[in-house]
Design a protein around this motif. Structure first.
Motif, PDB file in Angstrom:
ATOM      1  N   PHE A 231      13.965   0.092  -6.755  1.00 48.24           N
ATOM      2  CA  PHE A 231      14.356   0.594  -5.408  1.00 48.24           C
ATOM      3  C   PHE A 231      12.986   0.686  -4.503  1.00 48.24           C
ATOM      4  O   PHE A 231      12.951   0.020  -3.246  1.00 48.24           O
ATOM      5  N   GLN A 232      11.814   1.093  -5.370  1.00 51.29           N
ATOM      6  CA  GLN A 232      10.783   1.210  -4.293  1.00 51.29           C
ATOM      7  C   GLN A 232       9.944  -0.031  -4.084  1.00 51.29           C
ATOM      8  O   GLN A 232       9.306  -0.171  -3.071  1.00 51.29           O
ATOM      9  N   SER A 238      11.123   2.692   6.013  1.00 45.22           N
ATOM     10  CA  SER A 238      11.385   4.357   5.503  1.00 45.22           C
ATOM     11  C   SER A 238      12.383   4.232   4.498  1.00 45.22           C
ATOM     12  O   SER A 238      12.147   5.438   3.779  1.00 45.22           O
ATOM     13  N   THR A 239      13.188   3.348   4.223  1.00 47.00           N
ATOM     14  CA  THR A 239      14.179   3.680   2.986  1.00 47.00           C
ATOM     15  C   THR A 239      13.438   3.654   1.721  1.00 47.00           C
ATOM     16  O   THR A 239      13.984   4.088   0.496  1.00 47.00           O
ATOM     17  N   LYS A 240      12.347   3.129   1.838  1.00 44.76           N
ATOM     18  CA  LYS A 240      11.344   3.021   0.453  1.00 44.76           C
ATOM     19  C   LYS A 240      11.444   4.412  -0.099  1.00 44.76           C
ATOM     20  O   LYS A 240      10.961   4.743  -1.365  1.00 44.76           O
ATOM     21  N   GLN A 241      11.115   5.158   0.792  1.00 46.56           N
ATOM     22  CA  GLN A 241      10.772   6.978   0.447  1.00 46.56           C
ATOM     23  C   GLN A 241      11.961   7.528  -0.129  1.00 46.56           C
ATOM     24  O   GLN A 241      11.783   8.562  -0.772  1.00 46.56           O
ATOM     25  N   LEU A 242      13.164   6.884  -0.326  1.00 41.09           N
ATOM     26  CA  LEU A 242      14.339   7.503  -0.982  1.00 41.09           C
ATOM     27  C   LEU A 242      14.661   6.902  -2.329  1.00 41.09           C
ATOM     28  O   LEU A 242      15.452   7.012  -2.848  1.00 41.09           O
ATOM     29  N   SER A 243      13.308   6.380  -3.052  1.00 41.27           N
ATOM     30  CA  SER A 243      13.410   5.974  -4.206  1.00 41.27           C
ATOM     31  C   SER A 243      13.864   6.756  -5.395  1.00 41.27           C
ATOM     32  O   SER A 243      14.770   6.480  -6.217  1.00 41.27           O
ATOM     33  N   VAL A 244      13.468   8.085  -5.302  1.00 42.52           N
ATOM     34  CA  VAL A 244      13.887   9.226  -6.092  1.00 42.52           C
ATOM     35  C   VAL A 244      15.122   9.512  -6.029  1.00 42.52           C
ATOM     36  O   VAL A 244      16.000   9.507  -7.033  1.00 42.52           O
ATOM     37  N   LEU A 245      15.950   9.597  -4.847  1.00 43.20           N
ATOM     38  CA  LEU A 245      17.083   9.904  -4.371  1.00 43.20           C
ATOM     39  C   LEU A 245      18.040   8.949  -5.273  1.00 43.20           C
ATOM     40  O   LEU A 245      18.995   9.042  -5.853  1.00 43.20           O
ATOM     41  N   ALA A 357       3.458  13.155  -2.687  1.00 42.74           N
ATOM     42  CA  ALA A 357       2.473  12.211  -3.061  1.00 42.74           C
ATOM     43  C   ALA A 357       3.121  10.892  -3.362  1.00 42.74           C
ATOM     44  O   ALA A 357       2.391   9.856  -2.902  1.00 42.74           O
ATOM     45  N   MET A 358       4.396  10.835  -3.811  1.00 44.84           N
ATOM     46  CA  MET A 358       4.942   9.523  -4.352  1.00 44.84           C
ATOM     47  C   MET A 358       5.366   8.827  -2.970  1.00 44.84           C
ATOM     48  O   MET A 358       5.535   7.694  -2.988  1.00 44.84           O
ATOM     49  N   THR A 359       5.988   9.578  -2.213  1.00 46.23           N
ATOM     50  CA  THR A 359       6.758   8.761  -1.078  1.00 46.23           C
ATOM     51  C   THR A 359       6.100   9.020   0.298  1.00 46.23           C
ATOM     52  O   THR A 359       6.074   8.409   1.238  1.00 46.23           O
ATOM     53  N   GLY A 360       5.202  10.233   0.484  1.00 37.36           N
ATOM     54  CA  GLY A 360       4.333  10.181   1.556  1.00 37.36           C
ATOM     55  C   GLY A 360       4.978  10.715   2.757  1.00 37.36           C
ATOM     56  O   GLY A 360       4.651  10.964   3.960  1.00 37.36           O
ATOM     57  N   VAL A 361       6.177  11.622   2.393  1.00 36.59           N
ATOM     58  CA  VAL A 361       7.056  12.188   3.420  1.00 36.59           C
ATOM     59  C   VAL A 361       6.680  13.551   3.518  1.00 36.59           C
ATOM     60  O   VAL A 361       6.724  14.276   2.388  1.00 36.59           O
ATOM     61  N   VAL A 362       6.304  14.216   4.566  1.00 33.74           N
ATOM     62  CA  VAL A 362       5.951  15.552   4.833  1.00 33.74           C
ATOM     63  C   VAL A 362       6.303  16.255   6.219  1.00 33.74           C
ATOM     64  O   VAL A 362       5.989  17.121   6.534  1.00 33.74           O
ATOM     65  N   ASN A 363       7.214  15.467   6.884  1.00 34.11           N
ATOM     66  CA  ASN A 363       7.835  15.777   7.850  1.00 34.11           C
ATOM     67  C   ASN A 363       8.647  17.187   7.807  1.00 34.11           C
ATOM     68  O   ASN A 363       9.449  17.316   6.844  1.00 34.11           O
ATOM     69  N   ARG A 364       8.290  18.197   8.542  1.00 33.18           N
ATOM     70  CA  ARG A 364       8.941  19.561   8.068  1.00 33.18           C
ATOM     71  C   ARG A 364      10.407  19.591   8.545  1.00 33.18           C
ATOM     72  O   ARG A 364      10.946  20.205   7.793  1.00 33.18           O
TER      73      ARG A 364
END
Length: 567
Positions: A231-232, A238-245, A357-364
């Motif tokens: 998936f990644q 931005s969907t690339k950051q949902l690989s873990v889910l 670190a894997m996804t780069g998503v830090v939005n609060r």
């Protein structure tokens, strides 16, 4: 004269928010046109405005768009948040009804702690994307205290120790100076190494699973890992950051027909259940308080390491004093609140730092949606039961690479600290002792039983103590030659002293320059030449009838308010 920064500026100077670049390659889009790409401060390249918002702490994003990114944080930590409570309750011999109440309270406390870290209250909270949960650090000592002195003594020690750590965090500006960049780097590296065993145990089905390492568990872990990687690699934007889910959902669906999902907990489930305040009355035992308080210092160390790792991999900077102080204060005071609800202490979850670190998503806001799910799970048992039914092997398949990212982040922080001989010695010594000695826990038998419980199985604590001692004791002027040594502290030649020149290149007695700079920097030949030039200009003034300059007026000879400047 200092000019604008070039592209080769150091990483620490990079802006916190995303920056736009223009991508014209064929891979930018299917249409072949140039697409706007966004690169976060952590180096992850995004290609839409949604991804730009996800890479910014305060980026504006809709709640529905942010929900999947917060949900994968909950899935990454849910099982690890429940396991310590289950282990301690079993050691204390509490009833099943009390176990259900404490697990429900643990969900609520994790959500409240995450909200406080995201949106600080006064000086409590870091303002960073830190996810809180029940800590594994206290399990060994907590089981001993609960089994020998009672669960009430454990709760009393948690309340007192949390207050002490909270006060310690509020005064972080006085002790933070001892945590140098190299100390923070080796602590982050040790955290990554300590989590490798956790990921491997989950991959095999769980430490106490009767079918640990069975072909079914290994297959589920492999399927989840492959699904995450595929998936990644194939997803865009931005969907690339949902690989873990995605990997967790695929593994969960595959596990259902294999009989690895336990639905027995849904029998007799209540729709809504309110959390219980003070389910166990606290008792204040001095020996229990001392044991738990020592572990709170270790928990503070892990929180400092998690803050350093998060800001390094996602924001490309070091944590500020305010962020570090707020994180440690929240770690302690939320633990006190956790004790009031009958739970063991909380701390920042390193596996969620690995997910960042894997996804780069830090939005609060995205992380806050996950915190809302945790709070909801504290009131609706069905939500917690769904997450609790997630097989350990599925979770392990998605967390193996996340924990590896933390180790790589620690190596990057060591490189940023510099490969001086002093830094190499601190890193090598602390990691060798911290990781090596804890592999052979019997080496600590000479220590009192209390210290054995703190250091024997905790490589982060040992690494931190050794790194602090080495940083304080090693001289800063060590000199050595070697292939990895980029410079020796205290031995490098001091750079030439700079001073600002007057734009009009005025003579030496111009008040724009200090006398100290004239005496130390200017050679005598330059000073005499400047005086000779001043005498010539004074003669030209006398011939032209212009007023004479007086030394006491301290007026620049080339910046007169009348007439053009002299050549």
């Amino acid at each position: 004269m200092i000019g604008p920064q070039k592209q080769g500026a150091p990483r620490d100077a990079a802006p916190r928010d995303a920056r736009a670049v223009v991508c014209t390659s064929a891979a930018s889009g299917a249409s072949g046109k140039g697409a706007e790409a966004m690169e976060s401060a952590g180096g992850v390249v995004f290609r839409d405005k949604k991804a730009e918002a996800l890479a910014d702490l305060d980026g504006r994003i809709g709640l529905l768009e942010a929900f999947p990114f917060g949900l994968q944080h909950v899935l990454a930590m849910f099982v690890a948040n429940l396991a310590p409570i289950a282990i301690i309750v079993a050691a204390a011999g509490l009833s099943e009804d009390m176990r259900a109440v404490l697990i429900q309270n643990a969900m609520l406390i994790a959500g409240i702690g995450t909200f406080i870290q995201l949106y600080p209250l006064w000086r409590v909270g870091s303002g960073l994307s830190i996810v809180m949960g029940i800590s594994f650090t206290f399990v060994t000592v907590a089981c001993t205290v609960a089994a020998t002195q009672g669960y009430g003594a454990l709760i009393g020690a948690v309340i007192v120790g949390g207050v002490l750590e909270g006060v310690l965090g509020l005064f972080a500006q006085y002790w933070r100076r001892i945590i140098t960049p190299i100390v923070a780097a080796v602590v982050v590296t040790a955290i990554g190494f300590s989590l490798l065993g956790v990921g491997a145990a989950s991959f095999g089905g769980g430490t106490d699973a009767p079918d640990f390492g069975s072909p079914v568990n290994l297959a589920l872990g492999t399927i989840s890992l492959v699904a995450c990687l595929v998936f990644q690699g194939l997803a865009k934007g931005s969907t690339k950051q949902l690989s873990v889910l995605f990997g967790l959902v695929v593994g969960y669906v595959v596990a259902i027909p294999l009989g690895k999902v336990d639905f027995s907990g849904f029998a007799g489930m209540q729709l809504v259940s309110l959390p219980a305040l003070m389910p166990v009355m606290p008792e204040f035992n001095p020996s229990a308080i001392l044991s738990i308080t020592l572990l709170f210092l270790v928990s503070a160390t892990e929180t400092v390491g998690d803050c350093s790792a998060l800001t390094a991999v996602a924001l490309r900077r070091s944590p500020t004093d305010k962020e570090l102080s707020g994180a440690v204060a929240a770690d302690g005071l939320v633990s006190t609140l956790s004790g009031c609800f009958g739970c063991s202490p909380v701390t920042s979850f390193s596996q969620n730092v690995g997910l960042v670190a894997m996804t780069g998503v830090v939005n609060r806001r995205a992380i806050a949606t996950g915190a809302a799910v945790l709070v909801l799970a504290g009131f609706v048992p069905a939500v917690s039961l769904v997450f609790a039914s997630l097989p350990e092997a599925v979770l392990g398949g998605c967390t193996v690479m996340m924990f590896g990212n933390i180790i790589v982040s620690g190596f990057q922080m060591i490189a940023n600290a510099g490969f001086s001989q002093r830094n190499i010695t601190i890193a090598a010594l602390s990691l060798a002792v911290g990781i090596g000695f804890t592999q052979m826990g019997d080496i600590f038998t000479v220590l009192p039983e209390l210290l054995q419980s703190v250091f024997a199985d905790n490589c982060v604590a040992v690494t931190f103590v050794v790194a602090i001692a080495a940083s304080l004791l090693l001289p800063k002027d060590a000199q050595v030659e070697g292939p990895l040594v980029t410079h020796n502290e205290g031995s490098a030649r001091r750079p030439a002293r700079r001073f600002t020149m007057c734009p009009a290149r005025c003579p030496a007695r111009c008040p724009r320059r200090s006398r100290a700079i004239r005496r130390r920097i200017w050679p005598a030949r330059r000073r005499s030449g400047a005086r000779a030039t001043a005498r010539k200009r004074s003669a030209l003034r006398r011939r032209s009838g212009r007023p004479q300059s007086n030394r006491s007026t301290n007026v620049c000879l080339k910046r007169r308010p009348w007439g053009p400047p002299f050549p």
